[in-house]
Design a protein around this motif. Structure first.
Motif, PDB file in Angstrom:
ATOM      1  N   ASN A  68     139.404  85.180  69.970  1.00  0.00           N
ATOM      2  CA  ASN A  68     139.668  83.851  69.678  1.00  0.00           C
ATOM      3  C   ASN A  68     139.126  82.660  70.634  1.00  0.00           C
ATOM      4  O   ASN A  68     138.380  81.774  70.414  1.00  0.00           O
ATOM      5  N   GLU A  69     138.936  83.241  71.948  1.00  0.00           N
ATOM      6  CA  GLU A  69     138.311  82.147  72.609  1.00  0.00           C
ATOM      7  C   GLU A  69     136.762  82.027  72.477  1.00  0.00           C
ATOM      8  O   GLU A  69     136.432  81.045  72.613  1.00  0.00           O
ATOM      9  N   VAL A  70     136.246  83.086  72.298  1.00  0.00           N
ATOM     10  CA  VAL A  70     134.740  83.171  71.784  1.00  0.00           C
ATOM     11  C   VAL A  70     134.559  82.127  70.707  1.00  0.00           C
ATOM     12  O   VAL A  70     133.501  81.428  70.918  1.00  0.00           O
ATOM     13  N   VAL A  71     135.207  82.380  69.655  1.00  0.00           N
ATOM     14  CA  VAL A  71     135.022  81.710  68.337  1.00  0.00           C
ATOM     15  C   VAL A  71     135.312  79.784  68.824  1.00  0.00           C
ATOM     16  O   VAL A  71     134.627  79.286  68.414  1.00  0.00           O
ATOM     17  N   ASN A  72     136.337  79.851  69.500  1.00  0.00           N
ATOM     18  CA  ASN A  72     136.825  78.384  69.829  1.00  0.00           C
ATOM     19  C   ASN A  72     135.468  77.772  70.770  1.00  0.00           C
ATOM     20  O   ASN A  72     135.374  76.472  70.637  1.00  0.00           O
ATOM     21  N   GLY A  73     135.076  78.724  71.425  1.00  0.00           N
ATOM     22  CA  GLY A  73     133.809  78.054  72.500  1.00  0.00           C
ATOM     23  C   GLY A  73     132.569  77.856  71.675  1.00  0.00           C
ATOM     24  O   GLY A  73     132.074  76.974  71.705  1.00  0.00           O
ATOM     25  N   LEU A  74     132.340  78.690  70.652  1.00  0.00           N
ATOM     26  CA  LEU A  74     131.204  78.770  69.865  1.00  0.00           C
ATOM     27  C   LEU A  74     131.063  77.599  69.032  1.00  0.00           C
ATOM     28  O   LEU A  74     130.232  77.181  68.838  1.00  0.00           O
ATOM     29  N   VAL A  75     132.235  77.484  68.071  1.00  0.00           N
ATOM     30  CA  VAL A  75     132.421  76.233  67.203  1.00  0.00           C
ATOM     31  C   VAL A  75     132.619  75.009  67.694  1.00  0.00           C
ATOM     32  O   VAL A  75     132.091  73.780  67.199  1.00  0.00           O
ATOM     33  N   GLY A  76     133.376  74.858  68.813  1.00  0.00           N
ATOM     34  CA  GLY A  76     134.007  73.615  69.511  1.00  0.00           C
ATOM     35  C   GLY A  76     135.275  73.294  68.633  1.00  0.00           C
ATOM     36  O   GLY A  76     135.791  73.685  67.799  1.00  0.00           O
ATOM     37  N   ALA A  77     136.057  72.179  69.248  1.00  0.00           N
ATOM     38  CA  ALA A  77     137.370  71.676  68.841  1.00  0.00           C
ATOM     39  C   ALA A  77     137.099  71.366  67.161  1.00  0.00           C
ATOM     40  O   ALA A  77     136.099  70.658  66.856  1.00  0.00           O
ATOM     41  N   PRO A  78     138.151  71.304  66.487  1.00  0.00           N
ATOM     42  CA  PRO A  78     138.272  71.018  65.174  1.00  0.00           C
ATOM     43  C   PRO A  78     138.124  69.586  65.036  1.00  0.00           C
ATOM     44  O   PRO A  78     137.445  69.235  63.963  1.00  0.00           O
ATOM     45  N   ASP A  79     138.169  68.694  65.929  1.00  0.00           N
ATOM     46  CA  ASP A  79     137.950  67.385  65.874  1.00  0.00           C
ATOM     47  C   ASP A  79     136.767  66.874  66.361  1.00  0.00           C
ATOM     48  O   ASP A  79     136.390  65.608  66.297  1.00  0.00           O
ATOM     49  N   ARG A  80     135.948  67.674  66.670  1.00  0.00           N
ATOM     50  CA  ARG A  80     134.476  67.368  67.235  1.00  0.00           C
ATOM     51  C   ARG A  80     133.638  66.520  66.042  1.00  0.00           C
ATOM     52  O   ARG A  80     133.853  66.847  64.939  1.00  0.00           O
ATOM     53  N   PRO A  81     133.063  65.554  66.587  1.00  0.00           N
ATOM     54  CA  PRO A  81     132.331  64.397  65.500  1.00  0.00           C
ATOM     55  C   PRO A  81     131.332  64.963  64.673  1.00  0.00           C
ATOM     56  O   PRO A  81     130.536  64.765  63.701  1.00  0.00           O
ATOM     57  N   ASP A  82     130.527  66.241  65.359  1.00  0.00           N
ATOM     58  CA  ASP A  82     129.393  66.700  64.970  1.00  0.00           C
ATOM     59  C   ASP A  82     129.318  68.188  64.634  1.00  0.00           C
ATOM     60  O   ASP A  82     128.612  69.004  65.299  1.00  0.00           O
ATOM     61  N   PRO A  83     130.105  68.719  63.754  1.00  0.00           N
ATOM     62  CA  PRO A  83     130.462  70.213  63.664  1.00  0.00           C
ATOM     63  C   PRO A  83     129.073  70.690  63.104  1.00  0.00           C
ATOM     64  O   PRO A  83     128.147  70.139  62.266  1.00  0.00           O
ATOM     65  N   VAL A  84     128.829  71.956  63.582  1.00  0.00           N
ATOM     66  CA  VAL A  84     127.386  72.481  63.282  1.00  0.00           C
ATOM     67  C   VAL A  84     127.893  73.439  62.228  1.00  0.00           C
ATOM     68  O   VAL A  84     128.921  74.239  61.832  1.00  0.00           O
ATOM     69  N   PRO A  85     126.930  73.717  61.012  1.00  0.00           N
ATOM     70  CA  PRO A  85     127.196  74.583  59.856  1.00  0.00           C
ATOM     71  C   PRO A  85     127.226  76.030  60.540  1.00  0.00           C
ATOM     72  O   PRO A  85     126.602  76.176  61.335  1.00  0.00           O
ATOM     73  N   SER A  86     127.905  76.874  59.671  1.00  0.00           N
ATOM     74  CA  SER A  86     128.096  78.147  60.168  1.00  0.00           C
ATOM     75  C   SER A  86     126.714  78.740  60.325  1.00  0.00           C
ATOM     76  O   SER A  86     126.662  79.843  61.193  1.00  0.00           O
ATOM     77  N   ASP A  87     125.837  78.603  59.394  1.00  0.00           N
ATOM     78  CA  ASP A  87     124.598  79.400  59.447  1.00  0.00           C
ATOM     79  C   ASP A  87     123.528  78.795  60.433  1.00  0.00           C
ATOM     80  O   ASP A  87     122.539  79.604  60.716  1.00  0.00           O
ATOM     81  N   ARG A  88     124.117  77.962  61.162  1.00  0.00           N
ATOM     82  CA  ARG A  88     123.147  77.792  62.256  1.00  0.00           C
ATOM     83  C   ARG A  88     123.898  77.980  63.974  1.00  0.00           C
ATOM     84  O   ARG A  88     123.203  77.673  64.820  1.00  0.00           O
TER      85      ARG A  88
END
Length: 320
Positions: A68-88
């Motif tokens: 869970n910690e790794v994934v939250n760090g990897l993706v960033g917060a759900p409200d981040r303004p610039d979410p990164v596509p999963s394939d990147r």
């Protein structure tokens, strides 16, 4: 292929020899950087670094909390303004090392670390990855479930036992669950559950929100509160308006019997919703992916599709 291996030396079922074997096995095939977590939140820092530095994959050897910690760090917060596509983002692989390993097993990963390592290598060699959904609340992602009320009380009590030096075995989880329901001192406050297109459910004493199934495992036994909830659809909600021992023993029997449609007069369940809201006049205990978060009086849960790619079998039958 560049791989970051994140290992938690404090996980219930990891050993020095096992971690070294895993690192050596992966290093014989890929460019591997081995990172051992040293403090709470460290796995999240490593996940963020893996995303920033462009790793192809992050392999986690630990329990559900570490993943869970790794994934939250990897993706960033759900409200981040610039979410990164999963394939990147780096693909996430798991070699189980915790007590339950719900996320890995729900993905179809074997709970035996040796078998899981072979599965992982086959998937990485074939450059196979697939996107999955994640749930979110309190501006954090959850992988498989979150809950308010009795299950969070059990998690809180289990964490206290682990801090006292006791191992988190399936038998201890079961004993703690049973004692929590029977204890006259355990009395979770009631709250209201809201979902789309349904009248509010009042007087709820404990509720689970699932991003996939099973909800958890009792040893080798999968416990399916929401049998058709999976990583490709909406959230599952399971809310009970009673903590009566007799009523919940009957309900528990249905879950143990692998009912494909568990029902009870004190239960509200839906296996595919876009959002769920819990709200009460008093704060109640909350857990996320088996990690105790504290007490909250209001929580709103959402679900987002294709947030991360996982190195896992294409189909994900829950493994024993």
């Amino acid at each position: 292929m560049r791989v970051m291996l994140v290992t938690n030396p404090f996980a219930t079922f990891t050993t020095d020899a096992g971690r070294d074997t895993l690192a050596n096995t992966l290093s014989s095939r890929y460019d591997v950087d081995v990172e051992h977590t040293t403090h709470r939140g460290h796995a999240g820092e490593l996940g963020a670094r893996a995303a920033a530095e462009g790793y192809d994959a992050v392999v986690v050897h630990g329990g559900d909390g570490t993943v869970n910690e790794v994934v939250n760090g990897l993706v960033g917060a759900p409200d981040r303004p610039d979410p990164v596509p999963s394939d990147r983002l780096p693909a996430v692989g798991v070699v189980p090392g915790g007590s339950a390993n719900v996320f890995a097993r729900a993905l179809g990963i074997d709970r035996d670390p040796i078998v899981a390592t072979k599965q992982l290598i086959d998937i990485l060699d074939s450059n196979s990855r697939r996107p999955i959904s994640l749930g979110h609340t309190l501006n954090r992602w959850f992988l498989f479930n979150s809950g308010m009320g009795m299950d969070a009380i059990v998690v809180r009590r289990m964490e206290a036992k682990r801090k006292a030096g006791k191992r988190a075995t399936p038998q201890r989880y079961l004993a703690t669950t049973v004692s929590s329901f029977f204890s006259s001192t355990v009395n979770p406050p009631s709250f209201t559950v809201e979902v789309p297109d349904h009248a509010p459910v009042t007087g709820v004493r404990f509720g689970f929100v699932s991003n996939t199934g099973p909800w958890t495992y009792l040893g080798t036994k999968a416990i399916r509160t929401n049998p058709t909830t999976d990583f490709d659809h909406g959230l599952g909600v399971f809310a009970a308006t009673s903590v009566s021992v007799a009523r919940n023993l009957i309900l528990g029997g249905k879950l143990l019997a692998d009912s494909d449609d568990p029902k009870a007069s004190h239960l509200f369940r839906d296996d595919d919703v876009e959002w769920v809201k819990f709200s009460g006049s008093k704060p109640a205990d909350v857990q996320m992916d088996g990690d105790y978060l504290g007490e909250y009086s209001e929580m709103t849960f959402g679900c987002r599709r294709a947030v991360i790619d996982v190195a896992a079998p294409v189909s994900s039958p829950a493994t024993p």
